[in-house]
Design an enzyme around this catalytic site. Structure first.
Site, short mmCIF file in Angstrom:
data_model
loop_
_atom_site.label_atom_id
_atom_site.label_comp_id
_atom_site.label_asym_id
_atom_site.label_seq_id
_atom_site.Cartn_x
_atom_site.Cartn_y
_atom_site.Cartn_z
N HIS A 15 59.87 31.17 62.38
CA HIS A 15 61.01 31.62 62.34
C HIS A 15 60.54 33.71 62.01
O HIS A 15 60.18 33.49 61.16
CB HIS A 15 61.45 31.51 60.99
N HIS A 192 63.34 21.56 66.87
CA HIS A 192 63.00 20.74 65.73
C HIS A 192 62.97 19.82 65.40
O HIS A 192 64.43 18.78 65.70
CB HIS A 192 62.85 21.37 64.41
N GLU A 195 60.30 16.54 60.80
CA GLU A 195 59.74 16.90 59.73
C GLU A 195 60.43 16.31 58.74
O GLU A 195 60.06 15.56 58.00
CB GLU A 195 60.34 18.38 60.04
N ASP A 274 56.55 29.69 58.38
CA ASP A 274 57.45 31.25 57.63
C ASP A 274 56.38 31.24 56.84
O ASP A 274 56.41 31.41 55.16
CB ASP A 274 58.90 30.64 56.40
ZN LIG Z 1 59.90 26.10 61.81
#
Ligand SMILES: [Zn+2]
Length: 331
Positions: A15, A192, A195, A274
């Protein structure tokens, strides 16, 4: 030279606002007169302790970027860092909703980021593409708005559409229309899943969003049937081991399922998500996982190859990059 430093790399899951180096955030925050001392410590690293404080640190850091030139500086900085670690290709998630809250139009946000990608490429040769994401917990109407915006403002470097945000909110069926719109416009699709959600979240993303790539997807390991399906359908997982460890999905890297998934025949790529928030980089993801799971240079080369095969870029670029990877002499 360490093994992993020699292997060419490619990244599919990062991101861009989450890749902002703290020093760059501090510099722009000073100009904008925004106080970021609560989220950056004396050593110049992001400070957060759990998922809630991570999200608020992320939002405050992102909020300092307000002009196209800021975004150009951000993407150029990140792609130069990638190239310095041996990456030849990178895709970044861009968030049109962030642009809106910064008071920027989608077009100037994209043009700013694209200028940075072009500058990094001119200097280092690294190829970059962008994937515009809708935010799941903003709801179906918001994600459709993003899809419409992206489709009606085509840009040669925006080649994908995705779904980010809180996976535990909203069934994938709600986003089917946005994904159909993006898919019909020729954009590559990813979401996504797996997760914070379990195997059912991944299956639903495959069934309703028609994606061939899944962001994370690691919790597939909880269902043998799903692991078999991922392998049989050649679905590619954008795995981010350091991110998963930092957010507490797995207590230590050794317990991360990436090696089990790989051995079950699932197509794997390595990514940083990130990076400065998780004190990682793409190079570190390659080196730490290789060390933890005893992977060879050839194993790492397969990950890079998979990433390029699954990349949202044109065929000629893919072939050129694959030749680079295949022709690299290792060890
Ligand atoms: Zn991600």
């Amino acid at each position: 030279m360490a093994v992993q430093e020699q292997v060419l790399k490619a990244e599919l899951h990062c991101h861009i606002e989450g890749a902002a180096p703290p020093a760059l955030v501090q510099k722009i925050a000073k100009r904008e007169e925004i106080d970021v001392s609560s989220i950056i410590d004396a050593k110049g690293q992001y400070r957060w302790s759990d998922f809630t404080t991570f999200l608020s640190a992320y939002d405050l850091a992102s909020s300092v970027f307000r002009r196209p030139g800021d975004y150009a500086q951000l993407s150029e900085t990140y792609f130069r860092m990638l190239a310095a670690e041996g990456a030849i290709y990178g895709e970044i998630f861009i968030s049109p909703d962030h642009a809106t809250s910064a008071g920027l139009s989608y077009r100037s946000y994209v043009e700013g980021l694209a200028a940075g990608l072009e500058r990094a490429k001119a200097d280092t040769g690294i190829e970059g593409r962008m994937i515009a994401v809708g935010v799941r917990h903003f709801g179906a109407a918001s994600v459709e708005r993003v899809a419409k915006e992206v489709v009606s403002n085509p840009h040669p470097l925006v080649t994908g559409f995705g779904l980010a945000g809180d996976e535990r909110e909203g069934h994938p069926a709600n986003f089917a229309r946005a994904f159909r719109m993006a898919g019909e416009a020729g954009l590559g699709l990813t979401a996504h899943a797996g997760e914070f959600g379990g195997p059912e979240s991944i299956s639903a993303a495959l069934d309703f969003l028609r994606v061939r790539r899944i962001g994370h997807g690691v919790r597939a390991i909880e269902s043998t049937a799903l692991v078999d399906r991922l392998a049989a359908e050649r679905i590619v997982l954008e795995v981010c081991p350091g991110s998963n460890a930092a957010l507490g999905l797995y207590p230590v890297l050794r317990f991360h399922p990436v090696n089990l998934l790989r051995r079950a025949g699932v197509r794997i790529t390595l990514n940083s998500d990130d990076p400065p928030f998780f004190r990682t980089t793409l190079g570190r993801e390659y080196s730490l996982t290789a060390k933890t799971f005893n992977w060879t240079q050839e194993d790492l080369r397969v990950f890079t190859r998979t990433a390029i095969e699954a990349a949202f870029c044109d065929k000629a670029t893919k072939e050129r990059l694959l030749a680079k990877v295949d022709n690299q002499k290792l060890g």
